[in-house]
Design a protein around this motif. Structure first.
Motif, PDB file in Angstrom:
ATOM      1  N   ALA A  77     -79.265  -2.115 -35.147  1.00 24.00           N
ATOM      2  CA  ALA A  77     -78.960  -1.388 -36.382  1.00 24.00           C
ATOM      3  C   ALA A  77     -77.485  -1.520 -36.731  1.00 24.00           C
ATOM      4  O   ALA A  77     -77.114  -1.623 -37.907  1.00 24.00           O
ATOM      5  N   ALA A  78     -76.612  -1.511 -35.698  1.00 21.94           N
ATOM      6  CA  ALA A  78     -75.182  -1.705 -35.941  1.00 21.94           C
ATOM      7  C   ALA A  78     -74.922  -3.066 -36.576  1.00 21.94           C
ATOM      8  O   ALA A  78     -74.010  -3.212 -37.397  1.00 21.94           O
ATOM      9  N   ARG A  79     -75.718  -4.052 -36.208  1.00 19.64           N
ATOM     10  CA  ARG A  79     -75.534  -5.396 -36.746  1.00 19.64           C
ATOM     11  C   ARG A  79     -76.286  -5.602 -38.066  1.00 19.64           C
ATOM     12  O   ARG A  79     -75.759  -6.189 -39.007  1.00 19.64           O
ATOM     13  N   GLY A  80     -77.525  -5.106 -38.154  1.00 16.68           N
ATOM     14  CA  GLY A  80     -78.375  -5.443 -39.288  1.00 16.68           C
ATOM     15  C   GLY A  80     -78.355  -4.466 -40.450  1.00 16.68           C
ATOM     16  O   GLY A  80     -78.779  -4.816 -41.549  1.00 16.68           O
ATOM     17  N   LEU A  81     -77.884  -3.239 -40.227  1.00 16.88           N
ATOM     18  CA  LEU A  81     -77.929  -2.223 -41.279  1.00 16.88           C
ATOM     19  C   LEU A  81     -76.583  -1.597 -41.577  1.00 16.88           C
ATOM     20  O   LEU A  81     -76.219  -1.398 -42.741  1.00 16.88           O
ATOM     21  N   MET A  82     -75.805  -1.286 -40.537  1.00 13.61           N
ATOM     22  CA  MET A  82     -74.600  -0.500 -40.726  1.00 13.61           C
ATOM     23  C   MET A  82     -73.483  -1.195 -41.498  1.00 13.61           C
ATOM     24  O   MET A  82     -72.731  -0.519 -42.219  1.00 13.61           O
ATOM     25  N   PRO A  83     -73.294  -2.511 -41.409  1.00 14.13           N
ATOM     26  CA  PRO A  83     -72.217  -3.119 -42.207  1.00 14.13           C
ATOM     27  C   PRO A  83     -72.344  -2.814 -43.698  1.00 14.13           C
ATOM     28  O   PRO A  83     -71.354  -2.473 -44.354  1.00 14.13           O
ATOM     29  N   ALA A  84     -73.558  -2.908 -44.241  1.00  9.21           N
ATOM     30  CA  ALA A  84     -73.752  -2.628 -45.669  1.00  9.21           C
ATOM     31  C   ALA A  84     -73.523  -1.155 -45.975  1.00  9.21           C
ATOM     32  O   ALA A  84     -72.930  -0.800 -47.005  1.00  9.21           O
ATOM     33  N   VAL A  85     -73.977  -0.269 -45.082  1.00  9.54           N
ATOM     34  CA  VAL A  85     -73.811   1.168 -45.297  1.00  9.54           C
ATOM     35  C   VAL A  85     -72.337   1.553 -45.237  1.00  9.54           C
ATOM     36  O   VAL A  85     -71.831   2.283 -46.106  1.00  9.54           O
ATOM     37  N   LEU A  86     -71.624   1.063 -44.229  1.00  4.34           N
ATOM     38  CA  LEU A  86     -70.211   1.391 -44.093  1.00  4.34           C
ATOM     39  C   LEU A  86     -69.390   0.826 -45.246  1.00  4.34           C
ATOM     40  O   LEU A  86     -68.444   1.470 -45.722  1.00  4.34           O
ATOM     41  N   ALA A  87     -69.739  -0.376 -45.703  1.00  2.00           N
ATOM     42  CA  ALA A  87     -69.023  -0.964 -46.847  1.00  2.00           C
ATOM     43  C   ALA A  87     -69.242  -0.138 -48.105  1.00  2.00           C
ATOM     44  O   ALA A  87     -68.308   0.068 -48.899  1.00  2.00           O
ATOM     45  N   ALA A  88     -70.466   0.354 -48.302  1.00  2.00           N
ATOM     46  CA  ALA A  88     -70.746   1.184 -49.477  1.00  2.00           C
ATOM     47  C   ALA A  88     -70.001   2.507 -49.398  1.00  2.00           C
ATOM     48  O   ALA A  88     -69.454   2.990 -50.404  1.00  2.00           O
ATOM     49  N   LEU A  89     -69.960   3.116 -48.216  1.00  2.00           N
ATOM     50  CA  LEU A  89     -69.209   4.367 -48.059  1.00  2.00           C
ATOM     51  C   LEU A  89     -67.730   4.158 -48.353  1.00  2.00           C
ATOM     52  O   LEU A  89     -67.091   4.988 -49.007  1.00  2.00           O
ATOM     53  N   LYS A  90     -67.180   3.060 -47.871  1.00  2.00           N
ATOM     54  CA  LYS A  90     -65.756   2.777 -48.090  1.00  2.00           C
ATOM     55  C   LYS A  90     -65.454   2.562 -49.559  1.00  2.00           C
ATOM     56  O   LYS A  90     -64.434   3.041 -50.078  1.00  2.00           O
ATOM     57  N   ALA A  91     -66.346   1.853 -50.249  1.00  2.00           N
ATOM     58  CA  ALA A  91     -66.112   1.545 -51.664  1.00  2.00           C
ATOM     59  C   ALA A  91     -66.301   2.774 -52.558  1.00  2.00           C
ATOM     60  O   ALA A  91     -65.538   2.979 -53.512  1.00  2.00           O
ATOM     61  N   GLU A  92     -67.286   3.592 -52.249  1.00  2.00           N
ATOM     62  CA  GLU A  92     -67.641   4.702 -53.133  1.00  2.00           C
ATOM     63  C   GLU A  92     -66.931   6.005 -52.781  1.00  2.00           C
ATOM     64  O   GLU A  92     -66.807   6.883 -53.648  1.00  2.00           O
ATOM     65  N   HIS A  93     -66.456   6.126 -51.532  1.00  2.00           N
ATOM     66  CA  HIS A  93     -65.871   7.400 -51.089  1.00  2.00           C
ATOM     67  C   HIS A  93     -64.613   7.125 -50.262  1.00  2.00           C
ATOM     68  O   HIS A  93     -64.625   7.254 -49.036  1.00  2.00           O
TER      69      HIS A  93
END
Length: 307
Positions: A102-118
Motif C-alpha cells: 500500500a505504501a508503494r501502490g496507493l500512498m504516493p498518490a494520496v500523499l501528493a494530493a494532500l500536499k497539493a490541496e492542504h
C-alpha cells in the motif's frame, strides 16, 4: 516543567523497543532521540534507559513516565483536534502507517494530493506491518493506519477504534511461462484454476509472522495439502524475480505489484483470493479534518491504483 517533545521520544522508545526504531517512527535520527532521552534524564534526575546486551531496556521509572506521556499526548491530540475542527481545514502533523504494497501502490498518490490541496498539513508516512499498525494507532504512535485482512483471517480492531473500507485487492497466481499450471489452464479454455489444482507446487511467499504468509498456509491446508514453502522473501519484487527464474509459484495481490516481467504469467483463481483494505483511526481523532480528508482520498484514489 517536562518537555513534551522529550516525553514523546521516550514514549516512542517504549512502544518500539529501541532508539533506532523510535527514530524511524518519529522521523528523527537515532542520535537526536538519544539526546532527547539524555536531556529528559537530566531534567528528572532519573535513569531512564539501561544497557541490556546489545540493546536497551526501560527502567521502572521510565515505564511509569512513558505511561504518563501517553496520557499527556492524548490530551494534546484532543486540543489539536478541537483547534483543527474549528478552523475546518486539515492542518498540523498527520502520521500515516501503511503496509509495504500500500505504501508503494496507493500512498504516493494520496500523499501528493494532500500536499497539493492542504499545504498546512504535514502528512508523513511510516511503513509498518498490518498486524502492528492497529496497536500503533491505539498507542498514539500513528494517527491513521492503512491495514488489510484476508477472507479467512479478519483484522482485529480494538473496541472503539473506527474504520472505513478502502477497497478490495484481488490476488492472482504467478507462475513462470511454460509452467504446467499455465498449460492446464490453457487446455481448459482459460478455466480459472481452483485451489484443488495447487498441490505439489514449490511456493514462494513471505516469511512466517506476516499476514500474507499465514493466509497462504491456512488456505492451502484448508484445501487438503501441506504447502512446500521453498523460498521466503518479504519483498514482492523479490518474489516475482524468483518466479521469473522458474523456481516456483506465488500468490500475490495486485496492489503495488506493477507490470510483470516477461516470463511471468498471472493466472486467475476460483474463488478469487481477496484482501480488504481499511483505514483505522482513534475515535478521539474522528473529528479531525485531516483524518476525514485522508480517508476520502484513500477511497477516491483506490480504483486508480488497482486493476
Amino acid at each position: 516543567m517536562l518537555d513534551l517533545g522529550r516525553l514523546r521520544a521516550l514514549h516512542a522508545v517504549s512502544v518500539h523497543g529501541s532508539v533506532s526504531a523510535a527514530a524511524t517512527a518519529l522521523g528523527y535520527t537515532p542520535s537526536a532521540v538519544s539526546q532527547q532521552i539524555a536531556k529528559l534524564e537530566r531534567e528528572t534526575r532519573t535513569t531512564l534507559l539501561e544497557r541490556q546486551g546489545r540493546g536497551i531496556a526501560l527502567t521502572d521509572a521510565a515505564r511509569h513516565l512513558a505511561a504518563t506521556a501517553q496520557q499527556l499526548l492524548a490530551i494534546v491530540e484532543k486540543a489539536e483536534t478541537t483547534l483543527e475542527e474549528r478552523r475546518g481545514q486539515p492542518m498540523g502533523r498527520l502520521v500515516i502507517g501503511a503496509f509495504a504494497s500500500a505504501a508503494r501502490g496507493l500512498m504516493p498518490a494520496v500523499l501528493a494530493a494532500l500536499k497539493a490541496e492542504h499545504p498546512a498539513l504535514d502528512a508523513r508516512l511510516l511503513e509498518v506491518d498490518p498486524h502492528l499498525s492497529v496497536d500503533l494507532v491505539t498507542q498514539g504512535v500513528i494517527d491513521l493506519a492503512v491495514a488489510h485482512d484476508w477472507d479467512i483471517a479478519p483484522l482485529p480492531a480494538p473496541e472503539g477504534q473506527e474504520r472505513a473500507v478502502i477497497g478490495d485487492d484481488l490476488c492472482d497466481l504467478l507462475v513462470p511461462a511454460g509452467h504446467p499450471l499455465a498449460e492446464r489452464a490453457e487446455r481448459a479454455a482459460r478455466r480459472p484454476l481452483r485451489r484443488e489444482d495447487l498441490p505439489g507446487q514449490r511456493w514462494i511467499c513471505q516469511p512466517p509472522g506476516s499476514v500474507c504468509h499465514d493466509w497462504l498456509v491456512r488456505t492451502l491446508r484448508a484445501s487438503g495439502h501441506e504447502p512446500d514453502l521453498a523460498y521466503q522473501a518479504a519483498e514482492n519484487h523479490t518474489q516475482i524475480a524468483l518466479v521469473a527464474a522458474g523456481l516456483g509459484v506465488a500468490l500475490m495481490p495486485r496492489l503495488g505489484r506493477g507490470p510483470l516481467p516477461g516470463g511471468v504469467l498471472a493466472l486467475p483463481l476460483e474463488p478469487v483470493p481477496v484482501r480488504r483494505l481499511y483505514a483505522l483511526w482513534r475515535p478521539g481523532a474522528a473529528r479531525r479534518p485531516a483524518i476525514t480528508e485522508t480517508v476520502r482520498l484513500l477511497g477516491g484514489l483506490w480504483p486508480q491504483r488497482t486493476g
